[in-house]
Design a protein around this motif. Structure first.
Motif: not given
Length: 542
Positions: A357-382
Motif C-alpha cells: 500500500l505504501g508503494a502504491v500510494l508513493a507512486g499514485g500521489t504525485f505521478c498519475l497526472n503530471p501534466l494536468g496537475d500543472e494547470g495554468s503553469m504547464l506552459p511555463a513548465t514546458l
C-alpha cells in the motif's frame, strides 16, 4: 400557499431530472470511464454470483421452516438498516450531494426548498438504481429458492420507504454537521476522510469487536427491536415462507416510517438555506500567515533545486488537497486485505500489505497526472530552461519521501511482531523500496500517456483534475500484479521447503527470486521513466 408548494414541487422535479441526466451523461461521455466500470463489474461478478447462489440455497433451506426466531432477529435489522443508511447518506451530503451546481444563480430563480427537494429526488433515483438492483437480485434468488415469488414485490415495495427515510435523514444529519462547522467558522468537513474513518471503524468492528457467529451478532442487536419502527419487518416478511402475520404494531411502524418523510423533508427545507448562506467571512491575516508558513522552506531542502521542487509539490498539495481525492480508491480497494490483516495481526499479511500500500500510494500521489496537475503553469513548465526531467524526478521523490518512511516503519515493526524471521523481513523491506520506485515510474508513464486537464467531480464531491480512469486502473492493476509476483518469489520457497528444495537453500532461493524480480521491475520502471521524459520533452501545448 398550496399554489406555491405545487410550483416548488414542479421545479424540484425539473431539477431532479436535470441532475439525473447529467449523472448519466457524465458516465456515458467517456469511453475510458465505461471501460473502467465494465472492468469493475467483471471483477465483482464472482461476488455477485456467490451472493445469488447463497441466497438461493438459503431460500431452499428455509422453505420447509426454520428453528431460528426470524421475527425477533429481523425487527432489530430494520432499525439498524435505517441507522446505517442515515450514516451513509449523511456522508454523501457532506461530500457534494447536498449542494447544487451554480447554486448562487439557481437560488435567485427558485426557492431554496425547490432546490433541496430536487437534490433529494435526484439522489433518491441514484440510490434506487445503485442499492435497489442488487437488493432485488438477492431477494429474487431467495424467493426462487423458497418457492415464494410474492416475496419479491412485497420487499420491493417495502424497501422504497426505508431508502427514502435513510436518504432524507442522512441529508438532515449532513446539513446539521455542516452547519455546526460553519457556525464554528470552519470550512465544510471532508466527506472523503469521514468515509474513510467510518469504513476503518467498520473493518475494526467486524474483525475485532463483532463475534464470529453471525447469529450471535444478530442477537446482540435485539434491544433495537423494541423501538416502534422494528415491527416494520413484519410487512417485509408477510409473503415469506416463515408466515409472519401483520398486526397493529406493524401498521403503526409503517405509519411512523411514512409519516417521518414529510417531517424530515421539511427539516431539510429549513437547514439547507442556512448552510448555503452561512459561509464564514475570509480573514486575510490568517490566509497571509498560512502562505508565509508554507513558503518557509527548511534549510535541508533549500540547498538543491530538486529538493526545492519536492517542497513545492508538498506546498501545492497542502493548499489544494482535493488533488489527492483519488487516493481514496486505493484505500477502499485494500480494505478486504486490511480485514485479514486486522483479524490476525501476527500473520505476515500486515507488513506485506502495508508495504504494498505504501508503494502504491508513493507512486499514485504525485505521478498519475503530471501534466494536468500543472494547470495554468504547464506552459511555463514546458518552456523552462531547466531540465524538464527534474520536474518528474521531483514528483517521484515527493511521493517517496512522503509515504515510504512510515510504510517501512510499519513493515519493520509489523514484521518483528509477526511470525516472519529477520531475513524475510529484510527482504520485504527491500521489496517495498523496489516496488515503490516501480510504482512511481509506472504512474508517470501512465499519467503522461492519458493526462486529464479539465476538472471533474470526483469522490468526496471535489472538483479537481484527477487522474483518468485508464491511468488509475492501469496503475492499480499493474502494481498489484508486480506486488503479487514479489510475494510469490519471497514466500513460495518457504512453502515448498522440505518437499522440493534441499536443506539450507530456502534463503538462497528467496534471494535469487528477489534479485530477478527486482531486476525485472527496475528494467520496466526505467523504460517507463524514459518514456515519460521523452513524452514531456515532445509534448505540444495547445
Amino acid at each position: 400557499m398550496a399554489g406555491a408548494l405545487e410550483t416548488d414541487l414542479r421545479h424540484a422535479r425539473r431539477i431532479a431530472t436535470v441532475e439525473v441526466r447529467r449523472s448519466v451523461r457524465a458516465i456515458l461521455a467517456s469511453r475510458r470511464q465505461l471501460a473502467g466500470i465494465g472492468f469493475l463489474l467483471v471483477l465483482f461478478a464472482p461476488v455477485l454470483l456467490s451472493v445469488l447462489s447463497g441466497g438461493y440455497a438459503l431460500g431452499q433451506r428455509v422453505r420447509t421452516g426454520t428453528d431460528l426466531p426470524v421475527v425477533e432477529l429481523a425487527r432489530p435489522q430494520v432499525v439498524a438498516w435505517i441507522g446505517s443508511l442515515v450514516v451513509v447518506f449523511g456522508l454523501r451530503a457532506l461530500e457534494r450531494a447536498g449542494d447544487a451546481d451554480h447554486a448562487d444563480l439557481l437560488l435567485t430563480v427558485v426557492r431554496p426548498r425547490a432546490v433541496v427537494t430536487g437534490l433529494v429526488l435526484a439522489e433518491y433515483v441514484r440510490i434506487v438504481a445503485v442499492f435497489g438492483v442488487p437488493i432485488l437480485a438477492g431477494v429474487t434468488a431467495f424467493a426462487l429458492g423458497a418457492g415464494t415469488p410474492l416475496l419479491v414485490p412485497a420487499v420491493a415495495v417495502g424497501i422504497l420507504p426505508l431508502l427514502a427515510v435513510g436518504l432524507v435523514g442522512g441529508f438532515v444529519a449532513g446539513y446539521l454537521v455542516r452547519l455546526a462547522y460553519r457556525r464554528a467558522g470552519r470550512a465544510n468537513p471532508s466527506g472523503a476522510w469521514a468515509s474513510l474513518l467510518v469504513a476503518g471503524a467498520f473493518v475494526v468492528g467486524v474483525n475485532v469487536v463483532a463475534p464470529s457467529d453471525p447469529v450471535v451478532l444478530l442477537r446482540s442487536l435485539a434491544p433495537l427491536g423494541a423501538l416502534p419502527i422494528g415491527p416494520y419487518a413484519d410487512l417485509l416478511l408477510a409473503a415469506s415462507p416463515v408466515g409472519v402475520g401483520v398486526g397493529l404494531d406493524a401498521l403503526f411502524a409503517a405509519a411512523l416510517v411514512l409519516g417521518s418523510l414529510p417531517l424530515l423533508l421539511g427539516a431539510t427545507w429549513t437547514l439547507a438555506p442556512r448552510v448555503w448562506y452561512a459561509d464564514p467571512a475570509p480573514t486575510a491575516d490568517a490566509d497571509l500567515r498560512s502562505r508565509r508558513s508554507l513558503r518557509s522552506i527548511p534549510d535541508v531542502l533549500a540547498r538543491r533545486r530538486i529538493t526545492r521542487l519536492v517542497w513545492w509539490q508538498w506546498v501545492r498539495g497542502v493548499r489544494a488537497p482535493g488533488r489527492f481525492v483519488h487516493l481514496t480508491y486505493f484505500l477502499f480497494m485494500g480494505f478486504p486485505i486490511a480485514q485479514v490483516a486486522v483479524s490476525n495481526p501476527r500473520s505476515p499479511v500486515l507488513p506485506v500489505f502495508v508495504g504494498v500500500l505504501g508503494a502504491v500510494l508513493a507512486g499514485g500521489t504525485f505521478c498519475l497526472n503530471p501534466l494536468g496537475d500543472e494547470g495554468s503553469m504547464l506552459p511555463a513548465t514546458l518552456t523552462t530552461s531547466a531540465p524538464r526531467r527534474s520536474v518528474l524526478r521531483a514528483r517521484i521523490l515527493a511521493g517517496l519521501f512522503l509515504w515510504l518512511p512510515p510504510a517501512l516503519l510499519v513493515v519493520v515493526f509489523g514484521g518483528w511482531y509477526s511470525t516472519l524471521d529477520a531475513g524475510t523481513v529484510s527482504l520485504v523491506v527491500a521489496a517495498t523500496v523496489v516496488l515503490a520506485g516501480f510504482s512511481s515510474a509506472l504512474a508517470l508513464a501512465l499519467g503522461v500517456f492519458a493526462p486529464r486537464f479539465e476538472s471533474v467531480r470526483a469522490f468526496g464531491g471535489v472538483e479537481a483534475p484527477t487522474p483518468t480512469t485508464a491511468a488509475l486502473l492501469g496503475h492499480s492493476v499493474l502494481s498489484a500484479l508486480a506486488a503479487g509476483l514479489g510475494v510469490l518469489v519471497l514466500f513460495a520457497p518457504p512453502v515448498f521447503d522440505g518437499a522440493r528444495l534441499p536443506a539450507g537453500s530456502v534463503r538462497l532461493a528467496q534471494a535469487a527470486g528477489f534479485l530477478t524480480w527486482a531486476a525485472l521491475l527496475a528494467l520496466v520502471g526505467f523504460g517507463c521513466y524514459r518514456y515519460a521524459v521523452r513524452r514531456l520533452d515532445r509534448f505540444t501545448y495547445e
